[in-house]
Motif scaffolding. Sequence first.
Motif, PDB file in Angstrom:
ATOM      1  N   PHE A   1      -4.377 -56.738  34.943  1.00  0.00           N
ATOM      2  CA  PHE A   1      -4.127 -55.316  34.681  1.00  0.00           C
ATOM      3  C   PHE A   1      -4.778 -54.848  33.385  1.00  0.00           C
ATOM      4  O   PHE A   1      -5.408 -53.790  33.334  1.00  0.00           O
ATOM      5  CB  PHE A   1      -2.620 -55.042  34.635  1.00  0.00           C
ATOM      6  CG  PHE A   1      -2.273 -53.580  34.554  1.00  0.00           C
ATOM      7  CD1 PHE A   1      -2.105 -52.827  35.702  1.00  0.00           C
ATOM      8  CD2 PHE A   1      -2.119 -52.959  33.320  1.00  0.00           C
ATOM      9  CE1 PHE A   1      -1.797 -51.473  35.627  1.00  0.00           C
ATOM     10  CE2 PHE A   1      -1.808 -51.606  33.242  1.00  0.00           C
ATOM     11  CZ  PHE A   1      -1.647 -50.870  34.395  1.00  0.00           C
TER      12      PHE A   1
ATOM     13  N   HIS B   1       5.284 -54.983  41.930  1.00  0.00           N
ATOM     14  CA  HIS B   1       4.513 -54.711  43.148  1.00  0.00           C
ATOM     15  C   HIS B   1       3.141 -55.382  43.117  1.00  0.00           C
ATOM     16  O   HIS B   1       2.346 -55.184  44.024  1.00  0.00           O
ATOM     17  CB  HIS B   1       4.367 -53.209  43.350  1.00  0.00           C
ATOM     18  CG  HIS B   1       3.721 -52.501  42.188  1.00  0.00           C
ATOM     19  ND1 HIS B   1       4.239 -52.553  40.912  1.00  0.00           N
ATOM     20  CD2 HIS B   1       2.605 -51.745  42.109  1.00  0.00           C
ATOM     21  CE1 HIS B   1       3.471 -51.840  40.096  1.00  0.00           C
ATOM     22  NE2 HIS B   1       2.474 -51.346  40.795  1.00  0.00           N
ATOM     23  N   MET B   2       2.878 -56.148  42.065  1.00  0.00           N
ATOM     24  CA  MET B   2       1.566 -56.800  41.974  1.00  0.00           C
ATOM     25  C   MET B   2       1.748 -58.322  41.972  1.00  0.00           C
ATOM     26  O   MET B   2       2.763 -58.826  41.518  1.00  0.00           O
ATOM     27  CB  MET B   2       0.875 -56.420  40.663  1.00  0.00           C
ATOM     28  CG  MET B   2       0.571 -54.949  40.523  1.00  0.00           C
ATOM     29  SD  MET B   2      -0.317 -54.685  38.977  1.00  0.00           S
ATOM     30  CE  MET B   2      -0.138 -52.914  38.810  1.00  0.00           C
TER      31      MET B   2
ATOM     32  N   LEU C   1       8.438 -51.111  32.104  1.00  0.00           N
ATOM     33  CA  LEU C   1       7.200 -51.350  32.849  1.00  0.00           C
ATOM     34  C   LEU C   1       6.128 -50.370  32.396  1.00  0.00           C
ATOM     35  O   LEU C   1       4.949 -50.716  32.296  1.00  0.00           O
ATOM     36  CB  LEU C   1       7.441 -51.205  34.353  1.00  0.00           C
ATOM     37  CG  LEU C   1       8.334 -52.267  34.994  1.00  0.00           C
ATOM     38  CD1 LEU C   1       8.560 -51.944  36.459  1.00  0.00           C
ATOM     39  CD2 LEU C   1       7.710 -53.644  34.855  1.00  0.00           C
TER      40      LEU C   1
ATOM     41  N   ALA D   1       9.006 -57.529  31.811  1.00  0.00           N
ATOM     42  CA  ALA D   1       8.418 -56.294  32.335  1.00  0.00           C
ATOM     43  C   ALA D   1       7.174 -56.568  33.174  1.00  0.00           C
ATOM     44  O   ALA D   1       6.162 -55.892  33.047  1.00  0.00           O
ATOM     45  CB  ALA D   1       8.100 -55.319  31.191  1.00  0.00           C
ATOM     46  N   LEU D   2       7.241 -57.566  34.050  1.00  0.00           N
ATOM     47  CA  LEU D   2       6.136 -57.817  34.981  1.00  0.00           C
ATOM     48  C   LEU D   2       6.151 -56.747  36.061  1.00  0.00           C
ATOM     49  O   LEU D   2       7.217 -56.274  36.453  1.00  0.00           O
ATOM     50  CB  LEU D   2       6.275 -59.201  35.614  1.00  0.00           C
ATOM     51  CG  LEU D   2       6.294 -60.371  34.634  1.00  0.00           C
ATOM     52  CD1 LEU D   2       6.503 -61.677  35.383  1.00  0.00           C
ATOM     53  CD2 LEU D   2       5.010 -60.420  33.823  1.00  0.00           C
ATOM     54  N   PHE D   3       4.962 -56.367  36.547  1.00  0.00           N
ATOM     55  CA  PHE D   3       4.891 -55.341  37.584  1.00  0.00           C
ATOM     56  C   PHE D   3       5.298 -55.964  38.917  1.00  0.00           C
ATOM     57  O   PHE D   3       4.586 -56.815  39.452  1.00  0.00           O
ATOM     58  CB  PHE D   3       3.480 -54.760  37.662  1.00  0.00           C
ATOM     59  CG  PHE D   3       2.981 -54.252  36.331  1.00  0.00           C
ATOM     60  CD1 PHE D   3       3.748 -53.365  35.583  1.00  0.00           C
ATOM     61  CD2 PHE D   3       1.773 -54.686  35.819  1.00  0.00           C
ATOM     62  CE1 PHE D   3       3.303 -52.910  34.351  1.00  0.00           C
ATOM     63  CE2 PHE D   3       1.322 -54.238  34.586  1.00  0.00           C
ATOM     64  CZ  PHE D   3       2.092 -53.351  33.850  1.00  0.00           C
TER      65      PHE D   3
ATOM     66  N   ARG E   1      -3.169 -43.463  34.095  1.00  0.00           N
ATOM     67  CA  ARG E   1      -3.305 -44.726  34.810  1.00  0.00           C
ATOM     68  C   ARG E   1      -1.952 -45.414  34.936  1.00  0.00           C
ATOM     69  O   ARG E   1      -1.632 -46.026  35.956  1.00  0.00           O
ATOM     70  CB  ARG E   1      -4.296 -45.626  34.067  1.00  0.00           C
ATOM     71  CG  ARG E   1      -4.581 -46.930  34.803  1.00  0.00           C
ATOM     72  CD  ARG E   1      -5.661 -47.747  34.093  1.00  0.00           C
ATOM     73  NE  ARG E   1      -5.613 -49.134  34.499  1.00  0.00           N
ATOM     74  CZ  ARG E   1      -6.236 -49.624  35.574  1.00  0.00           C
ATOM     75  NH1 ARG E   1      -6.958 -48.831  36.320  1.00  0.00           N
ATOM     76  NH2 ARG E   1      -6.132 -50.899  35.888  1.00  0.00           N
TER      77      ARG E   1
ATOM     78  N   LYS F   1      -0.829 -46.306  38.683  1.00  0.00           N
ATOM     79  CA  LYS F   1      -0.896 -47.740  38.969  1.00  0.00           C
ATOM     80  C   LYS F   1       0.492 -48.407  38.969  1.00  0.00           C
ATOM     81  O   LYS F   1       0.693 -49.406  39.643  1.00  0.00           O
ATOM     82  CB  LYS F   1      -1.776 -48.441  37.923  1.00  0.00           C
ATOM     83  CG  LYS F   1      -3.258 -48.307  38.188  1.00  0.00           C
ATOM     84  CD  LYS F   1      -3.670 -49.164  39.371  1.00  0.00           C
ATOM     85  CE  LYS F   1      -5.175 -49.075  39.579  1.00  0.00           C
ATOM     86  NZ  LYS F   1      -5.586 -49.709  40.844  1.00  0.00           N
ATOM     87  N   VAL F   2       1.403 -47.869  38.172  1.00  0.00           N
ATOM     88  CA  VAL F   2       2.693 -48.556  38.011  1.00  0.00           C
ATOM     89  C   VAL F   2       3.870 -47.699  38.479  1.00  0.00           C
ATOM     90  O   VAL F   2       4.569 -48.045  39.424  1.00  0.00           O
ATOM     91  CB  VAL F   2       2.898 -48.992  36.537  1.00  0.00           C
ATOM     92  CG1 VAL F   2       4.279 -49.602  36.347  1.00  0.00           C
ATOM     93  CG2 VAL F   2       1.816 -49.984  36.137  1.00  0.00           C
TER      94      VAL F   2
ATOM     95  N   PRO G   1       3.538 -46.148  42.441  1.00  0.00           N
ATOM     96  CA  PRO G   1       3.723 -47.122  43.530  1.00  0.00           C
ATOM     97  C   PRO G   1       5.151 -47.648  43.624  1.00  0.00           C
ATOM     98  O   PRO G   1       5.602 -48.004  44.702  1.00  0.00           O
ATOM     99  CB  PRO G   1       2.769 -48.261  43.165  1.00  0.00           C
ATOM    100  CG  PRO G   1       1.774 -47.669  42.253  1.00  0.00           C
ATOM    101  CD  PRO G   1       2.456 -46.564  41.523  1.00  0.00           C
ATOM    102  N   LEU G   2       5.853 -47.672  42.499  1.00  0.00           N
ATOM    103  CA  LEU G   2       7.205 -48.228  42.517  1.00  0.00           C
ATOM    104  C   LEU G   2       8.250 -47.209  42.957  1.00  0.00           C
ATOM    105  O   LEU G   2       9.302 -47.583  43.461  1.00  0.00           O
ATOM    106  CB  LEU G   2       7.558 -48.785  41.134  1.00  0.00           C
ATOM    107  CG  LEU G   2       6.823 -50.081  40.777  1.00  0.00           C
ATOM    108  CD1 LEU G   2       7.043 -50.437  39.328  1.00  0.00           C
ATOM    109  CD2 LEU G   2       7.262 -51.219  41.688  1.00  0.00           C
TER     110      LEU G   2
ATOM    111  N   ALA H   1       2.589 -51.350  30.694  1.00  0.00           N
ATOM    112  CA  ALA H   1       1.279 -50.908  31.180  1.00  0.00           C
ATOM    113  C   ALA H   1       0.485 -50.254  30.055  1.00  0.00           C
ATOM    114  O   ALA H   1      -0.712 -50.492  29.886  1.00  0.00           O
ATOM    115  CB  ALA H   1       1.460 -49.936  32.341  1.00  0.00           C
TER     116      ALA H   1
END
Lengths: 422, 281
Positions: free
Chosen positions: A132, A123-124, B175, A119-121, B188, B192-193, B196-197, B179
């Motif tokens: 994070f 877009h980062m 995801l 579950a890595l982001f 947030r 933040k997650v 944007p996706l 977060a």
Amino acid sequence: MTRRRGRAWQAAGVLPGRFIIDTTSGDTAGGPRADDVIVLDHVTKHYGSFVAVEEAHFSIARGEFFSMLGPSGCGKTTTLRMIAGFETPTSGAIRHEGVDVSRTPPYKRNVNTVFQQYALFPHMTVRDNIAFGPRSKKLDGAEVARRVDEIIDVVRLGDFAQRKPTQLSGGQQQRVALARALVNYPSALLLDEPLAALDLKLRQAMQIELKRIQREVGITFIFVTHDQEEALTLSDRIAVMSNGLVEQIGSPEEIYGSPASVFVAGFIGQANLWQTVVEAVADGRADVRIGDQLVTGAAGPNVARAGDHVTFMVRPERVKVTVLSPNASGASGSSGASGTSGAAIACEVIDYVFQGPVVRFALRSPDGSEIAAYVGSDEGLPLLRPGDRVWASWDRDAALVLPESANPSTLSTADAVGATAS
Amino acid sequence: MSVVPARVRTRRPTGSIVLAVYAVGVLVYLFLPIITIVAFSFNDPTSKFNLEWKGFTLDNWADPFAKGQLLDAMLYSLWIALWASVVATIIGGFVALALSRYRFRGGAFVNLFLVLPLTTPEVVLGASLLNFFVFADTPFLERGFRTILISHILFCVSFVSMTVKARVRGFDWTLEDAAMDLGAPPLRVFYKVTFPLIIPGILAAALLSFALSIDDYIITTMVSPVGGEPTFPLYIAGAFQREISPQINVLATMVLLVSVTLMAAGPVIGLLRRPKAATAP
């Protein structure tokens, strides 16, 4: 280390309708201790009428590598998700560092998770992924940078800090997931089958890596896996779970050497199992019958009296194979609770596999049950062929008399279930 | 080098010739009307009706808003479309997220209700909206800007939630768990997650509802006041009874150019961003 060894059946914690054997705690309560990082206090989780976890009651010590092991659907992941805060217990309490967090949302708990698919982001960058957590906790920029640099060093990702997760290999993504969690200095790191997505070679490399990182950061690891070998390799202690119940908690040696139930015996390693009935109990030993043969073994915790339905267990590597009867008394081989040796059973060889250091035998006993035996190839046995007559014997300390499992599905017939569990 | 095309040419069977002719035919069918519109924006008609080719001129382009009302109608439509797409994207986006992310009681019904405005004939939808506004009989729902906007938002919400739902399918919801696990409170986590996706899907939905709103005639005509300020489609439809000016073609061509530019912008921005990510130290 915090690990304390107890003798096999010494510490039996009695829970409603169920025994949980915490073989590591010195005290007889077997339950949570005050100085532990994570405490599960009689935690139960229901989904409607389905019981996912029942009466989980144990604690995890600071700095420990603790595994929850069991087949899929045994409740190990649900337990982990309750510790993380993604699920709320139906009853019971979860305490982190002594504070009840049962109703605390995940973002207010000081534990972090490494997810199965990481579950890595996407877009980062790697660096932003790792930063994070600290940024979410509003740490100032210099502190965030210091921590990120530190952990990137620990997981050896320096060259990849500016990459996106999709530009990394599986093993590298795994390290990012680890770093992203560890950078928060959690009181415990929760790992949900983190190695399942990797191929065998990488998995073995990551096992060593995980162990190294854990030693280096000194953080409590709670590791969920269905792979018994992985659990044995990595853990200080293992909780074996089945159908929502914790069957046993103990060190790898204890779980393997002194399984508390038939399920544990069959799930960890391989075992010869016979369903039978207790004939007599004395001095912590129980006599049972295999066919017409009286044999004896160390009595399990709730094997109390004659007439109890039990399972007799011997590990294949503890079975000795000899051409001549090992007992002076000859073919009867009978030895009750008073005897010193275990038993000797006249068998027929049905299969023989040479594997280098070990020879694997499949034997058939007179009552028709199959016995698996792993014999060192240096034992000097003559070349045996299917049909040859041999004696199967074992020291009486090698045999265990286990209570009937609560899960009928895991009870197999009298043949060696271990043979299927490789 | 020269061998390859030769071999391809000799191998080409009659089937592929038929296919080529068919493909060209479809393209002509699709583009001829559009080409006609663009071409006639350069026409110099002698009558009020720009229907026959009389000669080439740039006059129409020099003065596209010669008819003042045309510009007013265009601006009015843009204003409505802006509000309708913004509001519909916010509402529809959240509806889509809720439906994709969570299993909840009544979710299937919400799905059904979302499809209804898409499947109901526009005439019926328009008529029932008109009925509703008249029946409501409050000054706020007096036919005008507000009733048009409410009607447009109504059908745009359906399109937005369908579009976003399709784009969000396959989104990795762990995801969000990750977060939250890392200490981010829900808000947030979203900005933040999640946001944007899913932004590409949201933008696509917003553009779609913008286009649908600008375009709508049937519903708009029913919920508009008689003799009130017309939207762009209403104005053109009305004007057609008196005249068909080449300025209409000019505006149509402009709209076409804007749409094509917007469509091309996505891939171009993607191309510009990729090398940046790769060359960063």
